[in-house]
Design a protein around this motif. Structure first.
Motif, PDB file in Angstrom:
ATOM      1  N   UNK A   1       0.818  -1.206   0.000  1.00 57.69           N
ATOM      2  CA  UNK A   1       0.000   0.000   0.000  1.00 57.69           C
ATOM      3  C   UNK A   1       0.858   1.264   0.000  1.00 57.69           C
ATOM      4  N   UNK A   2       1.963   1.235   0.700  1.00 56.78           N
ATOM      5  CA  UNK A   2       2.822   2.420   0.774  1.00 56.78           C
ATOM      6  C   UNK A   2       3.638   2.596  -0.505  1.00 56.78           C
ATOM      7  N   UNK A   3       4.211   1.525  -1.003  1.00 55.57           N
ATOM      8  CA  UNK A   3       5.162   1.643  -2.096  1.00 55.57           C
ATOM      9  C   UNK A   3       4.562   1.435  -3.484  1.00 55.57           C
ATOM     10  N   UNK A   4       3.282   1.177  -3.579  1.00 52.15           N
ATOM     11  CA  UNK A   4       2.671   0.961  -4.889  1.00 52.15           C
ATOM     12  C   UNK A   4       2.467   2.286  -5.612  1.00 52.15           C
ATOM     13  N   UNK A   5       2.727   2.293  -6.900  1.00 58.70           N
ATOM     14  CA  UNK A   5       2.509   3.502  -7.695  1.00 58.70           C
ATOM     15  C   UNK A   5       1.110   3.542  -8.293  1.00 58.70           C
ATOM     16  N   UNK A   6       0.418   2.444  -8.279  1.00 55.38           N
ATOM     17  CA  UNK A   6      -0.966   2.389  -8.772  1.00 55.38           C
ATOM     18  C   UNK A   6      -1.914   2.586  -7.601  1.00 55.38           C
ATOM     19  N   UNK A   7      -2.813   3.530  -7.732  1.00 62.25           N
ATOM     20  CA  UNK A   7      -3.720   3.867  -6.640  1.00 62.25           C
ATOM     21  C   UNK A   7      -4.631   2.708  -6.282  1.00 62.25           C
ATOM     22  N   UNK A   8      -5.144   2.019  -7.273  1.00 65.33           N
ATOM     23  CA  UNK A   8      -6.078   0.930  -7.004  1.00 65.33           C
ATOM     24  C   UNK A   8      -5.389  -0.252  -6.325  1.00 65.33           C
ATOM     25  N   UNK A   9      -4.133  -0.499  -6.667  1.00 62.31           N
ATOM     26  CA  UNK A   9      -3.382  -1.552  -5.979  1.00 62.31           C
ATOM     27  C   UNK A   9      -3.173  -1.178  -4.516  1.00 62.31           C
ATOM     28  N   UNK A  10      -2.845   0.101  -4.281  1.00 62.15           N
ATOM     29  CA  UNK A  10      -2.606   0.556  -2.910  1.00 62.15           C
ATOM     30  C   UNK A  10      -3.877   0.428  -2.075  1.00 62.15           C
ATOM     31  N   UNK A  11      -5.019   0.786  -2.639  1.00 62.82           N
ATOM     32  CA  UNK A  11      -6.282   0.701  -1.892  1.00 62.82           C
ATOM     33  C   UNK A  11      -6.670  -0.750  -1.621  1.00 62.82           C
ATOM     34  N   UNK A  12      -6.441  -1.622  -2.586  1.00 61.20           N
ATOM     35  CA  UNK A  12      -6.751  -3.035  -2.393  1.00 61.20           C
ATOM     36  C   UNK A  12      -5.859  -3.631  -1.298  1.00 61.20           C
ATOM     37  N   UNK A  13      -4.581  -3.299  -1.334  1.00 64.50           N
ATOM     38  CA  UNK A  13      -3.671  -3.802  -0.312  1.00 64.50           C
ATOM     39  C   UNK A  13      -4.016  -3.234   1.064  1.00 64.50           C
ATOM     40  N   UNK A  14      -4.466  -1.981   1.113  1.00 65.15           N
ATOM     41  CA  UNK A  14      -4.855  -1.387   2.390  1.00 65.15           C
ATOM     42  C   UNK A  14      -6.076  -2.092   2.973  1.00 65.15           C
ATOM     43  N   UNK A  15      -7.050  -2.410   2.138  1.00 64.54           N
ATOM     44  CA  UNK A  15      -8.237  -3.139   2.620  1.00 64.54           C
ATOM     45  C   UNK A  15      -7.847  -4.535   3.106  1.00 64.54           C
ATOM     46  N   UNK A  16      -6.984  -5.221   2.368  1.00 63.25           N
ATOM     47  CA  UNK A  16      -6.524  -6.540   2.797  1.00 63.25           C
ATOM     48  C   UNK A  16      -5.745  -6.476   4.095  1.00 63.25           C
ATOM     49  N   UNK A  17      -4.911  -5.457   4.253  1.00 66.87           N
ATOM     50  CA  UNK A  17      -4.164  -5.294   5.491  1.00 66.87           C
ATOM     51  C   UNK A  17      -5.068  -5.061   6.688  1.00 66.87           C
ATOM     52  N   UNK A  18      -6.145  -4.293   6.488  1.00 74.82           N
ATOM     53  CA  UNK A  18      -7.091  -4.063   7.584  1.00 74.82           C
ATOM     54  C   UNK A  18      -7.806  -5.353   7.978  1.00 74.82           C
ATOM     55  N   UNK A  19      -8.096  -6.189   7.001  1.00 79.02           N
ATOM     56  CA  UNK A  19      -8.748  -7.464   7.315  1.00 79.02           C
ATOM     57  C   UNK A  19      -7.787  -8.369   8.085  1.00 79.02           C
ATOM     58  N   UNK A  20      -6.515  -8.365   7.701  1.00 79.86           N
ATOM     59  CA  UNK A  20      -5.543  -9.183   8.431  1.00 79.86           C
ATOM     60  C   UNK A  20      -5.285  -8.642   9.828  1.00 79.86           C
ATOM     61  N   UNK A  21      -5.386  -7.332  10.014  1.00 77.07           N
ATOM     62  CA  UNK A  21      -5.261  -6.762  11.370  1.00 77.07           C
ATOM     63  C   UNK A  21      -6.385  -7.280  12.256  1.00 77.07           C
ATOM     64  N   UNK A  22      -7.581  -7.444  11.696  1.00 76.19           N
ATOM     65  CA  UNK A  22      -8.690  -7.962  12.508  1.00 76.19           C
ATOM     66  C   UNK A  22      -8.424  -9.397  12.959  1.00 76.19           C
ATOM     67  N   UNK A  23      -7.575 -10.121  12.249  1.00 75.38           N
ATOM     68  CA  UNK A  23      -7.212 -11.470  12.661  1.00 75.38           C
ATOM     69  C   UNK A  23      -6.531 -11.501  14.017  1.00 75.38           C
ATOM     70  N   UNK A  24      -5.776 -10.445  14.352  1.00 78.03           N
ATOM     71  CA  UNK A  24      -5.155 -10.367  15.676  1.00 78.03           C
ATOM     72  C   UNK A  24      -6.208 -10.343  16.770  1.00 78.03           C
ATOM     73  N   UNK A  25      -7.273  -9.590  16.534  1.00 76.45           N
ATOM     74  CA  UNK A  25      -8.328  -9.504  17.542  1.00 76.45           C
ATOM     75  C   UNK A  25      -9.035 -10.844  17.717  1.00 76.45           C
ATOM     76  N   UNK A  26      -9.230 -11.566  16.625  1.00 69.52           N
ATOM     77  CA  UNK A  26      -9.852 -12.881  16.735  1.00 69.52           C
ATOM     78  C   UNK A  26      -8.946 -13.861  17.482  1.00 69.52           C
ATOM     79  N   UNK A  27      -7.626 -13.728  17.297  1.00 68.95           N
ATOM     80  CA  UNK A  27      -6.700 -14.573  18.048  1.00 68.95           C
ATOM     81  C   UNK A  27      -6.748 -14.290  19.545  1.00 68.95           C
ATOM     82  N   UNK A  28      -7.059 -13.055  19.913  1.00 70.45           N
ATOM     83  CA  UNK A  28      -7.123 -12.656  21.323  1.00 70.45           C
ATOM     84  C   UNK A  28      -8.516 -12.844  21.914  1.00 70.45           C
TER      85      UNK A  28
END
Length: 174
Positions: free
Chosen positions: A21-48
């Protein structure tokens, strides 16, 4: 053991997606990676065992990223053809199969180990959500407010940066 594997899986996946998301030059790739990263962050909460916060993470933050995604498609040129170069399809397939296998193990482990008893500090008269609200708004109120201010500043900075880019494009077109 499965919690450690899950932690490392979610940590590596979320750091990788936020890096894309940070290093992508394509806006749509960055937004897709940001959404995926947020979903993976929620995995931490499910583990806890914080299911409520995990679902709120998915609904609120991933929903906000999807809204940002739609705005970026409107403001930036999303009609441009994207030529992708796939270097190694075997690597992509093997990482996908490995990720699916780890997710399968994380889902299967609680089903297999149902006979393990764990004690939670939940009082009978107060529900889990109510207890969470009491803790957030008493012990962690300052942190909660700081996170809200940080999100507001990030939103304002994003708007300013997009506005500057739009002004540069207008100067070039003039």
């Amino acid at each position: 053991m499965i919690e450690i594997i899950g932690f490392y899986f979610f940590a590596i996946s979320s750091i990788f997606l936020f890096g894309v998301s940070i290093f992508s030059k394509k806006t749509l790739y960055a937004m897709t990676a940001l959404a995926g990263g947020m979903i993976f962050i929620s995995g931490f909460f499910f583990l806890l065992n914080a299911d409520f916060i995990g679902i709120v993470q998915i609904i609120v933050y991933t929903g906000a990223v999807v809204v940002l995604y739609s705005f970026s498609m409107m403001f930036f040129d999303a009609q441009v053809e994207v030529n992708e170069r796939v270097r190694s399809q075997k690597l992509i397939y093997s990482l996908s199969v490995f990720s699916a296998f780890l997710l399968f193990l994380m889902i299967l482990t609680p089903i297999v180990n149902q006979n393990l008893k764990t004690e939670y500090a939940i009082t009978p008269k107060i529900g889990n959500t109510e207890l969470f609200g009491i803790i957030i708004f008493t012990k962690y109120l300052v942190v909660f407010e700081l996170v809200a201010v940080m999100l507001l500043v990030a939103m304002i900075c994003g708007i300013v940066l997009v506005h500057k880019d739009m002004d540069k494009k207008e100067e070039v077109l003039s």
